[in-house]
Motif scaffolding. Structure first.
Motif, PDB file in Angstrom:
ATOM      1  N   HIS A 192      46.562  25.647  44.166  1.00 36.75           N
ATOM      2  CA  HIS A 192      45.855  26.376  43.114  1.00 36.75           C
ATOM      3  C   HIS A 192      46.832  26.576  41.973  1.00 36.75           C
ATOM      4  N   VAL A 199      42.859  20.475  42.957  1.00 33.55           N
ATOM      5  CA  VAL A 199      43.533  21.041  44.113  1.00 33.55           C
ATOM      6  C   VAL A 199      44.597  20.098  44.661  1.00 33.55           C
ATOM      7  N   LEU A 221      40.632  18.160  48.857  1.00 30.11           N
ATOM      8  CA  LEU A 221      39.239  17.961  48.471  1.00 30.11           C
ATOM      9  C   LEU A 221      38.684  16.732  49.196  1.00 30.11           C
ATOM     10  N   TYR A 247      34.449  12.979  39.166  1.00 33.43           N
ATOM     11  CA  TYR A 247      33.413  13.814  38.577  1.00 33.43           C
ATOM     12  C   TYR A 247      33.717  14.194  37.137  1.00 33.43           C
ATOM     13  N   MET A 313      36.414  19.287  24.054  1.00 29.40           N
ATOM     14  CA  MET A 313      35.208  19.775  24.702  1.00 29.40           C
ATOM     15  C   MET A 313      34.002  19.640  23.781  1.00 29.40           C
ATOM     16  N   MET A 331      25.907  15.807  34.339  1.00 35.94           N
ATOM     17  CA  MET A 331      27.073  15.221  35.011  1.00 35.94           C
ATOM     18  C   MET A 331      26.730  14.264  36.143  1.00 35.94           C
TER      19      MET A 331
ATOM     20  N   LEU B  67      39.348  34.363  37.337  1.00 35.92           N
ATOM     21  CA  LEU B  67      40.479  33.591  37.842  1.00 35.92           C
ATOM     22  C   LEU B  67      40.308  32.131  37.435  1.00 35.92           C
ATOM     23  N   GLN B  68      41.366  31.552  36.910  1.00 38.62           N
ATOM     24  CA  GLN B  68      41.310  30.121  36.562  1.00 38.62           C
ATOM     25  C   GLN B  68      41.474  29.326  37.836  1.00 38.62           C
ATOM     26  N   PHE B  69      40.387  28.851  38.360  1.00 31.85           N
ATOM     27  CA  PHE B  69      40.378  28.327  39.718  1.00 31.85           C
ATOM     28  C   PHE B  69      39.436  27.138  39.754  1.00 31.85           C
ATOM     29  N   GLY B  70      39.991  25.930  39.763  1.00 32.43           N
ATOM     30  CA  GLY B  70      39.136  24.743  39.765  1.00 32.43           C
ATOM     31  C   GLY B  70      39.230  24.053  41.106  1.00 32.43           C
ATOM     32  N   ILE B  71      38.111  23.689  41.666  1.00 34.32           N
ATOM     33  CA  ILE B  71      38.159  22.923  42.906  1.00 34.32           C
ATOM     34  C   ILE B  71      37.594  21.524  42.674  1.00 34.32           C
ATOM     35  N   ALA B  72      36.320  21.425  42.368  1.00 33.46           N
ATOM     36  CA  ALA B  72      35.703  20.097  42.320  1.00 33.46           C
ATOM     37  C   ALA B  72      34.825  19.963  41.085  1.00 33.46           C
ATOM     38  N   CYS B  73      33.748  19.202  41.240  1.00 33.73           N
ATOM     39  CA  CYS B  73      32.895  18.842  40.105  1.00 33.73           C
ATOM     40  C   CYS B  73      32.495  20.067  39.280  1.00 33.73           C
ATOM     41  N   SER B  75      33.977  22.627  38.574  1.00 36.57           N
ATOM     42  CA  SER B  75      34.982  23.196  37.675  1.00 36.57           C
ATOM     43  C   SER B  75      34.893  22.561  36.291  1.00 36.57           C
ATOM     44  N   ILE B  76      34.397  21.316  36.224  1.00 35.46           N
ATOM     45  CA  ILE B  76      34.234  20.694  34.914  1.00 35.46           C
ATOM     46  C   ILE B  76      33.164  21.449  34.127  1.00 35.46           C
ATOM     47  N   MET B  79      34.578  24.668  32.993  1.00 35.64           N
ATOM     48  CA  MET B  79      35.384  24.553  31.772  1.00 35.64           C
ATOM     49  C   MET B  79      34.482  24.533  30.547  1.00 35.64           C
ATOM     50  N   PRO B  96      40.255  33.236  31.274  1.00 35.92           N
ATOM     51  CA  PRO B  96      40.658  32.876  32.623  1.00 35.92           C
ATOM     52  C   PRO B  96      42.137  33.194  32.859  1.00 35.92           C
ATOM     53  N   ALA B  98      45.535  32.725  35.104  1.00 30.73           N
ATOM     54  CA  ALA B  98      46.056  31.745  36.049  1.00 30.73           C
ATOM     55  C   ALA B  98      46.503  32.402  37.346  1.00 30.73           C
ATOM     56  N   ARG B 119      43.979  28.344  52.071  1.00 24.43           N
ATOM     57  CA  ARG B 119      44.607  28.604  50.764  1.00 24.43           C
ATOM     58  C   ARG B 119      43.687  29.439  49.885  1.00 24.43           C
ATOM     59  N   VAL B 123      44.398  33.106  48.230  1.00 22.96           N
ATOM     60  CA  VAL B 123      44.231  33.420  46.810  1.00 22.96           C
ATOM     61  C   VAL B 123      43.314  34.627  46.647  1.00 22.96           C
TER      62      VAL B 123
END
Lengths: 556, 236
Positions: A192, A199, A221, A247, A313, A331, B67-73, B75-76, B79, B96, B98, B119, B123
């Protein structure tokens, strides 16, 4: 690096063996058996002759690109397939098939010949359970170290409980700063962390301000994309998944990878009109993807959250608006179908074309702004020029493709070298930069946006004048597809990050027997230690940003 | 004289009050700019009467640090929600952070897999109380399209308590904004998800019940290490 240009300068290109028989002659008695894959001739070799075979193919036949390593478990054996091709001529392909016995699946590692095999073989070990002799570091890569069993092997019990640890990582260079005489410091970057683009966990060892050792730890992931595709049917169920590999808005490019492999496997033709729509949509995705790469790169390098990130963006929003009009989603498009696309351009068509033209008209000015803000910015130049250097031979050995390879001066782009879609009918250029550094990779992306815009413009011209009665968006494809048993194919397309390949083995049913994804980010990320060893830590972060990885695709 | 002295001290200040109120509510010029709506709501009283905890809840909801927390799709799309066009900052939830130690709200944007869940739990534990969770996308509800995967946690709720679920794959930025607004409403009303024991918790390895799997891993894992045990067969 002792790897030299495989092809001599004296015009010997023509004598390189391409046909199956010539290669068979070259390999001589190394070959145990022959196979015929849809894309290339396949040669079965003994498990202890991998290095010799690959060395001979690389040095004497010019197969200098180990695109992918696929491992799979069959009824009576394990198999590792090395998909080889050439950076100079992508259409020359050969598959080297290495069977290994069921009770003791061990074969020789290809890592000493192609360094990219390191991670590919670790993945094969992790998911399938094939072991590789002579591999420098054979441990799990995607799943946690404490995982029990190999999930893509045949007798895996998905319901067995698993235990995952959360413990402190150890400094691989023994003496940590906590010891008395140790002078290296271990730093966890991620999983993180704002700079890792998702990730990713980068295990970094610092010696003062410099990077002494870096090891990307992936798998945070790993959401079983290959298993998902293997349990779904060809015709409709697989197509939504590619959107979720890369993605960062490269949805249509990923869908094309699957569509191309499955269409070639099933002998499906795609109408010209649909190809143009595909080409146009794919290039929009490329623009969106590169915009995100550029915006986040600037964010990594000099923390510019307000200007360039927001500009990127803003432009992505415009692209997503067009794509939403076209596909109905922002998307996860799910727009391609085998044999075409799902529906025609939105009505009223004039309005749609006008939106696109407006975007294209504004783009040069927007790019000008980007160049003012980024590439002519001294801070960024100081941070990126001559940092993260990746020489072309190293890039080739690691199987780097896409903007990473083109930023190292490797003239390799599947849209031109292995044409698909409508690309070979259009006017555009492959962008390369010789700087080999972070700056070149950034520049390649920005210039590729211009090329994509060129392609889109030509597609729009063609689509506008296309006669109404000839707008066929799908060819006639049977409701259920059952490709013949034991046909194998490996096909790739140029996705935003590089060569995105799909290997499919049909087993006579309507679902693939083995579905393997060759992710460009996976190979590109392997070059990180090469680029950042000995550099300062902020340069390592810049290099990571310049690779433009998407963890969904790295881990799959 | 004396009679006047005996009288209690009374002043007739209604007039003053009225004048002040009128000046505040309808006053012209500079005053008007500051006093308009809020004054009208509070009326003539110069005091705001509320319970302190209600006030705190309102404050919490009106200034959320994400919280600035990106995991997968997702998170785009997250943003995009933070940046131009959608601009989550307009809803007092913009910046956000960090570090989890500075954040009130964690948006969980994506698929959680076995390697990542410990993890993420860590967090989450690092965030100061009171903390809130927005689950973004189908993966945090059930595992979404990857539910059948061997490595996928069937929803964020298996690991941490979730206040708001935003469905979609991925949800549009508008949907996420709606989810955040709903969260603000819940916070203002003083609601939050109860903290309960979750199916997957971090625990010490030697606290696990001994069975075949534990015995097998005993050599590999230190007794005091924190581990998360996944009983896939019991997953929803």
């Amino acid at each position: 690096m002792s790897l030299e240009e495989p092809e001599p300068e004296d015009g010997a290109v023509e004598v390189l063996p391409t046909a199956g028989d010539e290669i068979a002659e070259l390999l001589g008695d190394l070959v145990v058996d022959r196979e015929e894959h849809v894309n290339a001739p396949g040669f079965v070799i003994r498990p202890d002759a991998v290095q010799e075979t690959l060395t001979r193919l690389r040095d004497e036949a010019g197969f200098d690109h180990l695109s992918c390593v696929t491992a799979e478990e069959r009824e009576d054996r394990y198999e590792s397939i090395y998909h080889l091709t050439s950076f100079d001529d992508r259409q020359r392909e050969v598959s080297v098939v290495v069977p290994a016995p069921k009770d003791d699946p061990v074969s020789e590692s290809a890592e000493p010949v192609f360094r990219t095999a390191d991670w590919h073989e670790r993945e094969a070990y992790d998911l399938i359970g094939v072991e590789y002799d002579d591999h420098p570091d054979l441990r799990r890569i995607l799943l946690p170290d404490t995982w029990q069993g190999h999930p893509l092997s045949e007798n895996y019990d998905q319901d067995r409980p698993q235990i995952v640890t959360l413990s402190e990582w150890e400094n691989p260079l023994a003496e940590d700063h906590r010891e008395e005489e140790g002078d290296t410091m271990y730093v966890n970057i991620g999983p993180h962390h704002p700079a890792t683009h998702g990730v990713l966990h980068v295990k970094t060892v610092l010696d003062g301000e410099q990077v002494a050792d870096v090891d990307p730890d992936i798998g945070y992931l790993h959401r079983c994309e290959e298993q998902m595709c293997q349990t779904k049917t060809y015709r409709h169920q697989i197509m939504p998944y590619p959107d979720r590999w890369d993605y960062a808005s490269s949805g249509l490019l990923n869908e094309w990878a699957y569509a191309r492999a499955a269409e070639d496997l099933n002998d499906i033709d795609v109408p010209e009109y649909a190809q143009i729509i595909r080409t146009m949509g794919a290039e929009f995705c490329r623009i969106a993807s590169h915009m995100l790469a550029v915006g986040t790169f600037a964010l990594d390098v000099y923390g510019d959250f307000t200007a360039i990130f927001m500009y990127a963006m803003r432009d992505r929003e415009k692209v997503q608006k067009v794509l939403e009009d076209l596909t109905g989603q922002r998307m996860m498009f799910n727009y391609f179908r085998l044999g075409g696309v799902v529906w025609d351009l939105p009505e009223p068509r004039e309005e749609f074309f006008e939106t696109i033209r407006d975007f294209l008209d504004d783009l040069p000015e927007a790019l000008e702004e980007y160049h003012d803000l980024i590439t002519s910015n001294e801070i960024l130049q100081a941070r990126t020029i001559d940092t993260g250097v990746l020489p072309p031979e190293v890039a080739k050995s690691y199987g780097a493709t896409g903007p990473v390879a083109r930023g190292s001066g490797i003239d390799y782009d599947l849209r031109r070298d292995d044409p698909y879609g409508y690309y070979d009918e259009l006017e555009w250029d492959v962008i390369t930069e010789d700087g080999c550094d972070n700056f070149s990779r950034l520049l390649v992306r920005l210039r590729e946006v211009e090329e994509s815009a060129k392609i889109i413009e030509q597609c729009v011209d063609l689509l506008e004048d296309w006669p109404e009665e000839e707008r066929t968006i799908q060819s006639n494809v049977p409701r259920t597809l059952r490709p013949e048993d034991d046909t194998e194919i490996y096909r790739a397309v140029e996705a935003a990050k590089g060569e995105l390949g799909i290997y499919i083995r049909a087993d006579g049913t309507e679902k693939p027997g083995r579905f393997k994804i060759r992710s460009p980010c996976f190979s590109n990320l392997q070059t990180l230690p090469e680029m950042s060893a000995g550099e300062y830590i902020p340069d390592m972060v810049a290099s990571l940003g310049s690779l433009d990885i998407v963890l969904g695709e790295v881990d799959r | 004289m004396s009679s006047e002295r005996d009288k209690p001290f009374v002043t007739d200040d209604t007039q003053v009050q009225t004048a002040t109120r009128d000046a505040r509510m309808t006053g012209s010029g500079a005053d008007n700019r500051f006093n308009s709506k809020l004054r009208e709501a509070f009326g003539s009283s110069p005091f705001i009467l509320t319970k302190f905890d209600q006030f705190m809840n309102w404050v919490r909801g009106s200034s959320m640090f994400m919280l600035q927390f990106g995991i997968a799709c997702c998170s785009i799309e997250m943003m995009h929600t933070y940046s131009v066009k959608h601009d989550l900052d307009r809803f007092a939830a913009g910046v956000p952070r960090a570090s989890p130690r500075q954040a009130d709200v964690i948006i969980v944007p994506g698929t959680i897999v076995s390697k990542f869940a410990p993890r993420m739990k860590r967090v989450y534990d690092q965030m100061p109380e009171p903390k809130f969770v927005v689950g973004m996308g189908s993966c945090t509800i059930s595992g979404g399209p990857f539910q059948e995967g061997y490595n996928v946690i069937k929803g964020a709720e298996e690991v941490i308590p979730v206040d708001i679920h935003v469905p979609g794959c991925p949800p549009r930025p508008e949907a996420l904004i709606y989810g955040v607004a709903k969260l603000q409403q819940r916070i203002a009303e003083g609601e939050s998800s109860p903290v309960t024991v979750k199916p997957y918790e971090l625990e010490q390895f030697d606290d696990l019940e001994r069975d075949e799997v534990v015995d097998k891993l005993a050599e590999q894992i230190d007794e005091e290490d924190l581990v998360m045990r996944y009983n896939w067969a019991d997953s929803p």
